[in-house]
Design an enzyme around this catalytic site. Structure first.
Site, PDB file in Angstrom:
ATOM      1  N   GLY A  49     -66.844  24.471  52.183  1.00 24.51           N
ATOM      2  CA  GLY A  49     -65.892  24.787  53.253  1.00 24.51           C
ATOM      3  C   GLY A  49     -64.484  24.404  52.829  1.00 24.51           C
ATOM      4  CB  CYS A  50     -63.084  22.057  50.527  1.00 24.53           C
ATOM      5  SG  CYS A  50     -62.375  20.805  51.574  1.00 24.53           S
ATOM      6  CD  GLN A  51     -58.375  28.052  50.426  1.00 24.91           C
ATOM      7  OE1 GLN A  51     -57.334  27.569  50.011  1.00 24.91           O
ATOM      8  NE2 GLN A  51     -58.427  29.190  51.065  1.00 24.91           N
ATOM      9  CB  SER A  52     -59.521  21.725  46.624  1.00 20.64           C
ATOM     10  OG  SER A  52     -59.350  21.313  47.956  1.00 20.64           O
TER      11      SER A  52
END
Ligand SMILES: Cc1ncc(COP(=O)(O)O)c(C=O)c1O
Lengths: 144, 417
Positions: A49-52
């Site tokens: 759910g994180c781009q990173s």
């Protein structure tokens, strides 16, 4: 363990007039994050759910009475590391019952994080929260 | 319409045609918009045209004989003619209004592909394609049993033309390629590719989404069978795009979507199709957007493509040179000669997301992520990059602002210590 407490973050934020300064503060917080063991950077420990990239582990520290959550996390992005600093201040070294009861939305709103973070970022943040709460619930159900 | 050749590029005049570019942020900072590859800003002439449609003669298209309806139809056909001329298509029958590049490419894959692809056939793509020119082909390949093949890239992000003979053969039914990479900036040699496709009898499909704001494409000279682009990247509105298809190909394809004015006769048990281009324009098309697209193209025609290209080349050269001075930066893609004004990069020690967020603090708007080119990022062995993309309205000062903001980023992320 990160030494800064949530109360200290509140106080520091109060002194920082604008979001820019708070953003700088978050980056600095990220630099103070304790080292995360490389061998724990596994797919299993990844928070999606994180781009990173974000890795997170949480277990019960039973040496403390009552036992508390020992949380470690890391990211490849600095601003996310800063947010992890906030998450640790909220949840680390708290008993699982307290973790589950904490109204994190209220804290994020109070810190202005809800308003200043993109939906993707916010989802990433809540991804971490969800994982920690899940682990806390698991701890509790194991105990009983 | 003969382009009126402005002798000089008056950047201030151009910028003043785009109201949003003079926007100031809350803190008084000037906005530096470097994400035109994702979507370009709109000139007043486009904004005014939409307002004109809605406030003076709006009605549904191709339905009413009353005055508003007739006026809308006439305006749409004027716009269609402008697009025809822009692409040098043979006839306006070959110009279909769609919702955008993605829709256009899906129509080609689904409508043409379902009828003409079969097991054992091959579709030749390459590693730099946008997802919009990969996924529709994957979907139809799965249905028909056709096989997808990918031409690899050279080290510097160009199509490896030397390996074309390995990938192109009599089973190749389609060669589909982007005219310009939205990540690498690479401008692909359409003439070479078209000739290669034709020698094996393959259809030549061009994704022109990224290229059209930088130059016109002559579909006849390049022997292109299908071409797709989006209005919003060429200074027009969102929601509208173009599918160019060679007339005989569009004729022999079934429609993809049913309903609206794509029919000739409808019976309870079967229907027959309208002529071109209506056959592919099911439902209500984006009326005001399709009309204003013509104005967007007129706008750049009038500025003069030669002038535009000269300005962009100068800007590109400057950006290229300045970016190299930033420590730790790695720019992907070929050298200046083979690329347009798109610069995707990584900076050692900094996450693309941090870079984009810190540039934003200086009013510099850039994109970060995989830019809908995940296979390409895999080939480059990175998960994300930062992309600064320039359009004709950008300036040298904005390049300077980008560079200054990158130095600020390095400072903030303690990369200079
Ligand atoms: C090369 C390329 N193809 C296709 C697309 C998709 O365009 P749209 O989203 O307008 O359908 C884009 C847009 O990013 C692009 O750059």
């Amino acid at each position: 363990m990160s030494t800064v407490t949530l109360e200290e973050i509140y106080e520091d934020f109060e002194d920082l007039s604008d979001w820019e300064a708070r953003c700088d503060y978050l980056i600095d917080l990220g630099f103070e994050l304790p080292d995360f063991p490389v061998e724990e950077k596994t797919e299993e420990n990844r928070v999606h759910g994180c781009q990173s990239m974000v890795w997170l582990t949480a277990e019960l520290n039973k040496e403390q009475q009552p036992p508390v959550m020992a949380i470690q996390a890391d990211s490849d992005a600095m601003i996310v590391k800063g947010l992890i600093g906030v998450i640790l201040a909220i949840y680390s070294n708290r008993p699982p019952e307290e973790v589950i009861k904490t109204d994190v939305e209220e804290i994020f709103a109070k810190l202005g994080l809800t308003r200043h973070l993109s939906p993707a970022r916010r989802n990433g943040l809540f991804g971490m929260v969800k994982r920690i709460r899940q682990l806390a619930i698991e701890q509790l159900s194991e105990e009983s | 319409m003969a382009p009126t050749m402005a002798t000089e590029w008056n950047i201030n005049q151009v910028r003043s045609d785009f109201p949003i570019l003079s926007q100031k942020l809350e803190n008084g900072q000037q906005v530096v918009f470097l994400d035109s590859a994702a979507s370009a800003q709109k000139p007043t002439i486009v904004l005014d045209k939409e307002r004109e449609v809605y406030s003076q003669y709006y009605a549904n298209a191709y339905r009413g004989v009353y005055e508003f309806g007739a006026k809308v139809d006439e305006e749409l056909e004027t716009s269609r003619e402008t697009v025809r001329e822009f692409l040098n298509a043979n006839s306006t029958n070959e110009i279909v209004f769609t919702s955008g590049t993605t829709m256009s490419l899906n129509v080609v894959a689904q409508a043409w592909g379902r009828k003409f692809l079969k097991e054992g056939d091959e579709v030749l793509l390459n590693e730099m394609e946008h997802h919009a020119n990969i996924v529709p082909w994957q979907m139809i390949a799965q249905e028909t049993g056709a096989k997808l093949r990918y031409l690899p890239l050279t080290e510097d992000g160009q199509l490896d033309l030397g390996r074309l003979p390995e990938f192109l053969n009599e089973r190749t039914k389609v060669l589909s390629v982007t005219a310009m990479s939205n990540m690498l900036g690479t401008i692909n040699p359409l003439e070479v590719l078209s000739k290669a496709a034709k020698t094996v009898g393959a259809k030549f499909v061009v994704d022109a989404a990224q290229y059209v704001p930088h130059g016109p494409i002559d579909v006849q000279a390049l022997d292109i069978d299908f071409l797709a682009f989006s209005g919003h990247k060429i200074f027009g509105s969102t929601g509208v795009g173009i599918l160019y298809g060679r007339e005989n190909l569009l004729e022999e394809m079934p429609p993809l979507l049913g309903g609206g004015h794509m029919i000739s006769e409808v019976h309870l048990d079967h229907s027959t199709w309208a002529g071109l281009p209506a056959k592919f324009e099911a439902g209500t098309i984006p009326i005001a957007q399709a009309i204003s697209l013509g104005k967007a193209i007129n706008y750049v025609n009038d500025l003069g493509w030669e002038n535009l290209q000269r300005h962009e080349q100068e800007l590109s050269a400057y950006a290229w040179e300045q970016l190299q001075t930033v420590p730790g930066i790695k720019i992907y893609g070929p050298g200046l000669k083979e690329r347009g004004a798109i610069f995707s990069f990584t900076m050692e020690g900094a996450h693309p997301e941090d870079i984009a967020q810190l540039l934003n603090r200086k009013g510099v708007f850039v994109r970060h992520g995989h830019h809908c080119t995940m296979p390409l990022h895999n080939v480059l062995n990175i998960t994300a990059s930062v992309r600064a993309s320039f359009a004709m309205y950008n300036t040298r000062e904005e390049v300077d602002a980008l560079i200054a903001a990158l130095h600020f980023t390095r400072e903030r992320l303690r990369l200079n210590r």
